[in-house]
Design an enzyme around this catalytic site. Sequence first.
Site, PDB file in Angstrom:
ATOM      1  N   GLU A  88      -2.044   0.017  13.965  1.00 46.72           N
ATOM      2  CA  GLU A  88      -3.232   0.715  12.663  1.00 46.72           C
ATOM      3  C   GLU A  88      -4.293  -0.022  13.582  1.00 46.72           C
ATOM      4  O   GLU A  88      -5.022   1.025  13.409  1.00 46.72           O
ATOM      5  CB  GLU A  88      -2.932  -0.383  11.532  1.00 46.72           C
ATOM      6  N   GLU A 122       1.142  -0.852   0.421  1.00 49.14           N
ATOM      7  CA  GLU A 122      -0.177  -0.584  -0.012  1.00 49.14           C
ATOM      8  C   GLU A 122       1.103   1.436  -0.126  1.00 49.14           C
ATOM      9  O   GLU A 122       1.297   2.138  -1.242  1.00 49.14           O
ATOM     10  CB  GLU A 122      -1.266   0.423   1.257  1.00 49.14           C
TER      11      GLU A 122
HETATM   12  C1  BGC Z   1      -5.194   2.448   4.515  1.00 51.33           C
HETATM   13  C2  BGC Z   1      -5.355   3.752   5.483  1.00 51.33           C
HETATM   14  C3  BGC Z   1      -6.541   4.545   4.915  1.00 51.33           C
HETATM   15  C4  BGC Z   1      -7.689   3.563   4.525  1.00 51.33           C
HETATM   16  C5  BGC Z   1      -8.942   4.142   4.098  1.00 51.33           C
HETATM   17  C6  BGC Z   1      -6.436   1.413   4.431  1.00 51.33           C
HETATM   18  O1  BGC Z   1      -6.403   0.365   4.081  1.00 51.33           O
HETATM   19  O2  BGC Z   1      -4.097   1.524   5.782  1.00 51.33           O
HETATM   20  O3  BGC Z   1      -5.014   3.884   6.449  1.00 51.33           O
HETATM   21  O4  BGC Z   1      -7.134   5.592   5.764  1.00 51.33           O
HETATM   22  O5  BGC Z   1      -7.655   2.276   4.087  1.00 51.33           O
HETATM   23  O6  BGC Z   1     -10.331   3.149   4.144  1.00 51.33           O
END
Ligand code: BGC
Length: 882
Positions: free
Chosen positions: A762, A482
Amino acid sequence: MKNTLVGLFIMLASISHAAPAHSLTVGEGLVDPLGFHDATPVLSWKLPVGVEKQSAYRIEADTPRDRWDSGWIESDRSTYVPAPGAPFSSRDRVTWRVDFRDEKGRASGWSQPATFELGLLSAAEWKARWIRPAEPTTGSASAAEREPVALLRRVFHVEHPGEKIARARAYVTARGLFDLHLNGRRVGADHFANGFTAYHKRLDTLTYDVTTQLLAGDNQLEARLAEGWYAGRFPFGGNKDGGGPYGKHAALLLQLEITYADGSTQILASDDSWEGSYAGPIVSSSIYDGEHYDARRQPADWSPVIVDADLGSARLEPKPFAPVRVARTLAARAITEPQPGRFVFDLGQNMVGWARIKVPAEKDRTITLRFSEMLKADGTPYTEAYRSAKSTDTYTAAETGLVEWEPHFTFHGFRYVELSGLPAGAKPQLDWVAGVVLHSDLPDTGAFVSSHAKLNQLQSNIAWGWRGNSVDIPTDCPQRDERLGWTGDAQAFCATSMFNTGAHAFWKSWLGSIRDEQYQDGAVPPFVPTAMSRWAMRSPGWMDAGTIIPWDVYVRTGDAGVLADNFAMMERLIAYYRAQATDGLLPKIGGFGDWLQPYQQTPPKPGDNMSDRTGDTPKHLLGVAFYARGAQILADSARALGRDADADRYAAEAAFVRTSFAKHYFDATGKLRNAPETQTAYVLAIAFDLIPADLKPAAGENLVRLVREAGGHLRTGFLGTPFLTAALDQTGHADIAGDLLFKESYPSWFYPINQGATTMWERWNSYSHEHGFGDVEMNSFNHYAYGAIGQWMYERVAGLAPDPARPGYKHFFVRPLFVSQLDSARAELETPYGKASSSWTRADGKIELTVVVPPNTTATVELPGGRAPQTIGAGTHRLEQP
Ligand code: BGC
């Protein structure tokens, strides 16, 4: 406790005349930049400690053509002063200095000179052409893998060997990533240059001083060129023809300009005189998948390069902020061998960068490096959460012997490094592996220290979370497939980042990418750069990076330029909200909701794989809240820019949306209606001023009730959490805010620390000793969003807060809370005027507060207990409160 102020001592150094100004900077706090980006720059300087106030200044600026003298200007302005002599041209080298008069009218004398040199300001300055080696012909890299790192070279002569070289500059950019060697020596110390922009719109160019690297006779210039974000595998984007999101092949654009003492010049540009090869040792290098190095491969044949004379439509602009560089190196602390021949090195800190190895190697054998943020119960690396990112480096040895190696065009998020493929019987030593920490080279500007070890660990985790997620753009996470500039995460964390580092130019540059990527309808994408992805979510709390970040940067720097640059973008974003709204409400708005709120009650929708993460606060409520907040920021920005008619218009719009919000979502008793009662709904209503002042106390009580019902825990996601403590605090519940901050059990800031976290996670339970790893689908151990609590720690726990009305700490507030859990707290910040700090200690039932107010600024001290606020000037002040 009765709070009385018993003493105030001002300790101004007594001086007869002021020392000169110091810390001269240009633009967004840049120190003597080479390849500066702005033809009409602003200048800033700091006054020496001991000076109270500047009453006048005078600037002298020299260019090779002219000398400019501003003359004495009566003003206390010492930041963002327009440079005399501007606009400047490409390549101009400007030397400037400043003299100032203090509050008594005494002149300081000239400062030491500072310089800035402009880069090539537009595509018109480029004579170079895009080059890359001819197509790879061998099948050395399998289809699933990538194009090898390209090698490009050119041998040239210095044309006037008798003549002294006055200066030589290499101007370089890439579609992809490059590094450069001149006569075998690396040029500059940058990594991942030219960085990650919306490449179809803007390419950043780098400028290097190579004057002393040139030789009198033959010179050899070599470039390496990797796919990077431009042409590499990009898991989230629309990859083109088996290439990356923007193109299939990496390419280089380079212009070496030599100026001789007699004024003559020589230009060596990338063109058809270069040679190239794909047969170099870096078999492949991918940001996400890692680098594969085969030391046995050396190019046998060099062939003429493929040349593209069309410079393309992307703007070519000097990179406006510091590139990624090596920030520090971490030593390994422990080695284990959970499986035979696989050695796991622990660096003791979750970090971002790569591993440098110094190991014995065997000819033709491959050493493999795997990375992980966590270990499984059996001691092997937990790599599942990287998802499709392979994050593996390999080194194949050409000879038997000691090898020292590090990769070049990849990075990993990790604490542990697993080495395998070492010679049989090898006995690994701690110094075989070092963690090389890489991020944008932002200066550390702030510190937060308290008497509580876990709170200090939290501060450390926040700082590391930002280090790891400021690799050229602000990212959500640095490790899985990501690593994107998610706008929601960024708006949540921006203010905190500005306490910890000098990130002014960094954010300003990324806001430029937001402008480049803003959708036709005015919405701001969920991540920027979008890498041509077809993801087109329009989400409250994410889009609003477009208003919140310019404002947060402005408040903390005083740079109105950030508002001016982004004003039209902000207007278009608010127009998007307006177009979606009916009577000030947003019944149809979508988005990510209050992302990752713990204990979601709302049942997920079948077929919607995000709906178990969007929380309980309805998107329509979040939409109106952020619409109102954004419209108010737009109004305030217009006011700050002197656009009063716009300010009035947008203030009226913001007021209308707030009224709609209050009417629709709140009853007359201050209780939520037309939406489930959630902490986040109350938090935003309070923190964004969405309800009338007389309803706030009751809303605060309702929020407290929800916190109590949750056993004293938070129930907020990405959008509510950053404002939770502030909302409690604002409604008279600072004690409960303090309890939340110091809570140990799930979900809380200390909970991950109790599970061993060294970065922000997270999820509050990305891992727990009790239940092991959280949902592998989305489980990053380095996500800065929840680190947004840092802002409240600085502004309230230690008590150092900016004043939006006099931004950039021209005036600031000292508002410490003296929370019962602490015996001391200190926040320190290098502001645009110099060091400010608020530091308090509890001893013998008294509190002693020390406040440092930088020269040319004032602060207002507001202590708990209802005493009248007190405004103080530059200097160090001691205050006591029994
Ligand atoms: C990310 C985030 C992001 C989110 C949006 C995730 O996969 O890691 O932090 O804001 O997607 O839904």
